[in-house]
Design a protein around this motif. Structure first.
Motif, PDB file in Angstrom:
ATOM      1  N   ARG A 161       4.176  35.415   2.714  1.00  0.00           N
ATOM      2  CA  ARG A 161       5.186  34.906   3.645  1.00  0.00           C
ATOM      3  C   ARG A 161       4.863  35.271   5.092  1.00  0.00           C
ATOM      4  O   ARG A 161       4.820  34.406   5.972  1.00  0.00           O
ATOM      5  N   VAL A 166       3.789  32.496   7.898  1.00  0.00           N
ATOM      6  CA  VAL A 166       4.695  32.265   9.029  1.00  0.00           C
ATOM      7  C   VAL A 166       3.987  32.555  10.346  1.00  0.00           C
ATOM      8  O   VAL A 166       4.048  31.757  11.289  1.00  0.00           O
ATOM      9  N   LEU A 214       6.276  23.205  13.069  1.00  0.00           N
ATOM     10  CA  LEU A 214       7.578  23.861  12.976  1.00  0.00           C
ATOM     11  C   LEU A 214       8.122  23.784  11.547  1.00  0.00           C
ATOM     12  O   LEU A 214       8.642  24.769  11.015  1.00  0.00           O
ATOM     13  N   VAL A 215       7.950  22.632  10.903  1.00  0.00           N
ATOM     14  CA  VAL A 215       8.355  22.483   9.500  1.00  0.00           C
ATOM     15  C   VAL A 215       7.557  23.442   8.621  1.00  0.00           C
ATOM     16  O   VAL A 215       8.089  24.048   7.690  1.00  0.00           O
ATOM     17  N   ILE A 219       6.347  26.340   9.512  1.00  0.00           N
ATOM     18  CA  ILE A 219       6.901  27.685   9.701  1.00  0.00           C
ATOM     19  C   ILE A 219       8.130  27.871   8.809  1.00  0.00           C
ATOM     20  O   ILE A 219       8.251  28.876   8.098  1.00  0.00           O
ATOM     21  N   LEU A 220       9.025  26.899   8.844  1.00  0.00           N
ATOM     22  CA  LEU A 220      10.252  26.997   8.036  1.00  0.00           C
ATOM     23  C   LEU A 220       9.931  27.013   6.545  1.00  0.00           C
ATOM     24  O   LEU A 220      10.541  27.775   5.778  1.00  0.00           O
ATOM     25  N   SER A 270       7.236  28.150   5.174  1.00  0.00           N
ATOM     26  CA  SER A 270       6.604  29.435   4.843  1.00  0.00           C
ATOM     27  C   SER A 270       7.630  30.532   4.597  1.00  0.00           C
ATOM     28  O   SER A 270       7.367  31.480   3.857  1.00  0.00           O
ATOM     29  N   PHE A 271       8.790  30.410   5.210  1.00  0.00           N
ATOM     30  CA  PHE A 271       9.846  31.399   4.970  1.00  0.00           C
ATOM     31  C   PHE A 271      10.355  31.362   3.534  1.00  0.00           C
ATOM     32  O   PHE A 271      10.967  32.313   3.061  1.00  0.00           O
ATOM     33  N   THR A 272      10.112  30.261   2.816  1.00  0.00           N
ATOM     34  CA  THR A 272      10.590  30.150   1.434  1.00  0.00           C
ATOM     35  C   THR A 272       9.679  30.853   0.431  1.00  0.00           C
ATOM     36  O   THR A 272      10.043  30.969  -0.735  1.00  0.00           O
TER      37      THR A 272
END
Length: 195
Positions: free
Chosen positions: A27, A31, A127-128, A130-131, A133-135
């Protein structure tokens, strides 16, 4: 040449990305990599000279992509055990499908909005990323920390035992040799007038 440098940097960073992924996890590595890629891509959209574009796109953006891409393959081992090969193939095929469609998307965008705005539009994809990768949620047990293993050891990040396998040595040196032909079209198709 900038695209060739970018592709080369993505592969070149792989050993470093592996170390970061082992130490910090999928993660954080993904990110941070996607964020660096976003910065490089956004900076490239303001660049006016090719020399600076080599750095912002060919090095910064490509290194960020490498740090974002490799953990996306590593995390698969956390979620899939029996059919890991199939899942890895599906994920890699997704990259291939996007790469096939990308020239058509780029041609349309370049004609309508120009290079700088095309790069800014692709910042949205970063940007998508990055988001997404948080999952990443690691499901395998955590590795022992440095205090638990009695300090930092090079064997923790570099397994020299894998080099004892002749098959692995052939694979490790064969893949880079095969990839030498990978960059020929990036460099020579432009000079032949195909682009």
């Amino acid at each position: 040449w900038v695209g060739s440098l970018s592709m080369g940097m993505i592969f070149f960073c792989s050993p470093i990305v592996s170390i970061f992924t082992d130490i910090f996890g999928c993660r954080i590595t993904a990110v941070c990599g996607a964020a660096v890629g976003l910065v490089g891509l956004l900076a490239s959209s303001f660049v006016k000279t090719l020399g600076v574009m080599y750095f912002t796109y060919g090095i910064v953006f490509a290194c960020g992509c490498s740090f974002a891409y490799q953990p996306s393959l590593v995390i698969l081992g956390h979620y899939f055990k029996k059919r890991l090969g199939l899942v890895n193939g599906i994920v890699t095929a997704g990259s291939g499908i996007f790469t096939i469609t990308l020239p058509f998307i780029l041609s349309g965008l370049l004609d309508k909005v120009g290079l700088q705005n095309t790069l800014r539009i692709f910042c949205v994809f970063m940007l998508v990323l990055i988001l997404a990768s948080f999952t990443y949620k690691p499901l395998l047990p955590a590795k022992p920390t440095e205090s638990q293993i009695g300090g930092f050891r090079i064997s923790r990040i570099f397994n020299k035992n894998i080099w004892k396998s002749a098959g692995y040595r052939i694979w490790a040196f064969g893949i880079p040799a095969a990839l030498y032909g990978y960059y020929v079209p990036y460099v020579h198709l432009v000079s032949c007038g195909f682009y």
